[in-house]
Every structure is written in C-alpha cells, then in structure tokens.
Design an enzyme around this catalytic site. Structure first.
Site, PDB file in Angstrom:
ATOM      1  N   SER A 223      -7.606   7.219   0.417  1.00 11.92           N
ATOM      2  CA  SER A 223      -7.604   5.383  -0.073  1.00 11.92           C
ATOM      3  C   SER A 223      -8.366   4.561   0.978  1.00 11.92           C
ATOM      4  CB  SER A 223      -5.731   5.276   0.691  1.00 11.92           C
ATOM      5  OG  SER A 223      -5.356   3.837   0.541  1.00 11.92           O
ATOM      6  N   SER A 224      -8.958   3.917   0.356  1.00 10.69           N
ATOM      7  CA  SER A 224     -10.109   3.533   1.547  1.00 10.69           C
ATOM      8  C   SER A 224      -9.469   2.440   2.109  1.00 10.69           C
ATOM      9  CB  SER A 224     -11.036   2.791   0.220  1.00 10.69           C
ATOM     10  OG  SER A 224     -11.829   2.901  -0.248  1.00 10.69           O
ATOM     11  N   GLN A 225     -10.813   2.281   3.119  1.00 14.84           N
ATOM     12  CA  GLN A 225     -10.043   1.342   4.341  1.00 14.84           C
ATOM     13  C   GLN A 225      -9.754   0.022   3.903  1.00 14.84           C
ATOM     14  OE1 GLN A 225     -12.920   0.397   6.812  1.00 14.84           O
ATOM     15  NE2 GLN A 225     -12.270  -0.297   8.474  1.00 14.84           N
ATOM     16  N   PRO A 226      -8.756  -0.995   3.977  1.00 16.26           N
ATOM     17  CA  PRO A 226      -8.435  -1.940   3.416  1.00 16.26           C
ATOM     18  C   PRO A 226      -9.930  -2.773   3.783  1.00 16.26           C
ATOM     19  CG  PRO A 226      -6.436  -0.762   4.069  1.00 16.26           C
ATOM     20  CD  PRO A 226      -7.656  -0.514   4.993  1.00 16.26           C
TER      21      PRO A 226
ATOM     22  N   ARG B 257       0.845  -1.317   0.141  1.00 14.66           N
ATOM     23  CA  ARG B 257      -0.244  -0.311   0.224  1.00 14.66           C
ATOM     24  C   ARG B 257       1.059   1.025  -0.002  1.00 14.66           C
ATOM     25  NH1 ARG B 257      -4.423   1.956   4.665  1.00 14.66           N
ATOM     26  NH2 ARG B 257      -5.761   3.121   3.265  1.00 14.66           N
TER      27      ARG B 257
END
Length: 387
Positions: free
Chosen positions: A91-94, A59
C-alpha cells in the site's frame, strides 16, 4: 492543478464513511484526519477534492488486521513478498498517492484504467473522485491480490470499481477508451496499449525510470505526435512485473572491474548542499552516460558519468561538507566532463522539475534538438530537454 467539481463528492464512498462511523470507527476517523492534515501541512495535498477523497476513504479497510498506528502513518506498508523476502506489493505512501492523484486531474464521469490494483485503496480514492458517472478498471497480475482488493472494496462499500486479473501491459481493451491511466509500479517504458486505449488529450501518470535507480512521477498528456509531460517529481515504486518487467543489460559491464581498483582523486569536490539541491537528479536526466549508485548489481561509490574507457564518480566519503570526484579505469576524460557538468549546473542552478519529457513511438520520433537527452526504450523514445 485543477480542482475536481463538487459533484464528485456524491458517491457511494460517502455512504461508506457514514457506515464506518456507525460501526464505532471514531478512532480510525480521527487518525485518518490527522494523516490528511499532515499531508496538507507538508504541501503534498493541496487539492480540496483529493483531500475530501482521503477523508472519505478509510485506509484500514484496505489493510485489514493491521494496527491503526501502522495504517495511518504516511508511509508505505508492505503487503506481499516473494521468495527470499523480496517485496512485490504494498500500500503506497499516502503522500505520493495524493501527488499522483492531483497530477491525474480527475473529473466526474472520467473512465480510469489503473495498472496495479494492490489493496484497492487507490482505486477507491479514484472512484470517489470520478463519482457515479465514472468507472474505474484496476488490473493486477497476482490472483490473490485481485481477490483481496475485491474483498477490501466490498468491505469499504465502494462501487464503480472493476478489479480484473491479468498483465497490465495489455491494458483493458474491453473498457477502452479511458480518460486517464495511472500506473502504480515503476516502469522503464510505456506499454503501447496504455497509449492506444487513452483518449485524445487523455493523461497518463506513472513512476518512470529513465536512469536507474532514479524514478520520476511523470504526468503525460496525449497529443497528435506523442505525449508531453506537464509535471514531474521524484518518487520510488517497486517495478512492474510481467511483460513490462525491466530487462537487465546484456553482456558484461566493465564497471565492476574498474571499481575493483581504488579511485584516483581529481582534486575537485562537490559541496553536499549541491547534491541535496538536485545536482544528481539533473545529471541523471540530462546526460546519457550517467552512472547511478548501483549498476548491474555492482555497488558504485556514487553518482557520476562514464564512457567506454572509465568512470568518474562522486565519492560517498565526504570531506569538509563536500564529496570528492574520483576517476576509475581510464576515466580522466570523463572526469573532466563531470566537473564541467557540475560547473554548468552551479551557474544556472537549473531545476530538474522544469525539464520536459516528450514521448514518441520508437521509429517515429522527430529529430531531437542538440541540447536534449534521448532515451530509447523498446516501445517508446523519450526526449528530455529544458522547458
């Protein structure tokens, strides 16, 4: 959820992983492994192929300059704000990324359209899963985000991703048809282009808002007469911008005037455990007159129902581990409806994730059964009913 075939693992992203180790990125690898393990332990990540994609795609390549402590937390990271500090990209929550990728059921060779390129991280994960024979087109409305996503993908050594600038509402006709479409921003409707550019039996996964502010991550499969959901779960994404931006309701809403006066107690209290167990979500999905916690800029005390004369809402002020039902305006009748809805829910304890949503082009929807909730939007009509 179907596992992805092992053939998907032989991708350029794997070479990027080895290159990263050669650069001394052992700490990032270790932190990434901890993140993946955390998602596996929580139950958010169960597909081995999707887990391998998260292990292969680091990431921090997509959040350059950010501390590793921030990058490898299971949380969203804001990457761009507009005027007055309003966030417009992240950047979205994984964990929710993992859930959406599993719902997408990607296979080697798939062609995928992504609406919302962001940092490029999700597109890289998709590219890993579809392999050399697949192709990913990711669209973003912001030119600077497109440039940054391209740079991030190049830094990570990812191939097979085409990053284009434009309004995602139009899809990408030049690359159609697509086996899968994934939308990484909140939508209140489907774009006709997404459906038209989807193969028969293709799948769309998106955060869908059928009752503000509630969003559901929904997997929809294209069929002859429309689309039908297979799974759904709660989520929270920033809204789409451009043509698909949700429009505020026209006219003045009397809710604010009703709420200006104190609510009147009905004598009925809803246990806190029922609210935690999903009563509010079920109410939002099954009742047309649902009132969210925030409507038209007015702050409401809590979830509830409304009609033309008044509203009945669950108070935010709990008493004895419960929350009273209050009525506003001439809300006695709708108050009785809210109480009846809660009593109905307590008997059956229906799970909202067992509801099914069918999607039909506006004007071409079938007659909905009597127990269904019908939500009409400009392009499509959504019919929600028990599975």
């Amino acid at each position: 959820m179907k596992p992805v075939a092992p053939g998907a693992l032989q991708t350029p992203v794997c070479r990027a992983r080895l290159r990263g180790v050669a650069r001394g990125e052992h700490e990032a690898q270790s932190r990434n492994e901890q993140l993946v393990g955390q998602m596996e332990s929580s139950g958010a990540l169960g597909d081995p192929a999707v887990a391998d994609a998260f292990r292969a795609v680091l990431r921090h390549h997509f959040l350059p300059g950010r501390p590793l402590d921030e990058v490898y937390e299971d949380s969203a990271v804001m990457t761009k704000t507009a005027e007055h500090g309003i966030p417009i990209s992240s950047s979205s929550q994984p964990a929710i990324m993992a859930i959406m990728l599993q719902l997408l059921q990607l296979l080697p060779g798939h062609r995928v359209l992504e609406i919302g390129a962001g940092t490029g991280y999700n597109a890289a994960l998709v590219a890993h899963l579809v392999g050399r024979g697949g192709h990913v087109v990711t669209i973003d409305i912001e030119p600077d985000l497109v440039q940054q996503a391209r740079a991030n993908l190049a830094e990570a050594g990812v191939q097979g991703v085409e990053v284009v600038q434009g309004d995602g509402a139009a899809g990408w006709p030049a690359g159609a048809p697509f086996d899968r479409v994934i939308v990484t921003a909140g939508a209140h409707d489907l774009s006709p282009a997404w459906v038209d550019q989807l193969t028969e039996d293709g799948r769309i996964v998106l955060p869908l808002g059928l009752a503000r502010p509630l969003q559901l991550c929904v997997a929809l499969v294209r069929q002859a007469r429309g689309l039908v959901s297979t799974e759904l779960c709660p989520c929270g994404f920033m809204p789409l911008r451009g043509e698909m931006t949700p429009r505020p309701p026209a006219g003045r809403d009397p809710l604010g005037r009703w709420l200006a006066a104190p609510g009147r107690a009905t004598g009925y209290t809803i246990p806190a455990t029922d609210l935690r167990s999903g009563f509010g979500t079920w109410l939002a999905l099954t009742h047309d007159s649902y009132v969210p916690t925030s409507t038209g800029g007015e702050s409401a005390p809590g979830i509830g129902l409304r009609d033309d004369r008044g509203a009945a809402l669950v108070s935010d002020d709990g008493v004895d581990d419960g929350y009273p039902v209050l009525v506003y305006g001439d809300g006695e009748a709708v108050g009785r409806r809210l109480i009846a809805a809660h009593r109905e829910w307590t008997v059956a304890r229906p799970r909202f994730d067992r509801l099914r949503i069918s999607v039909h082009r506006s004007g071409d929807e079938p007659v909905a059964p009597g127990d269904a909730r019908v939500v009409r939007r400009p392009h499509f009509t959504f019919v929600v009913r028990s599975a």
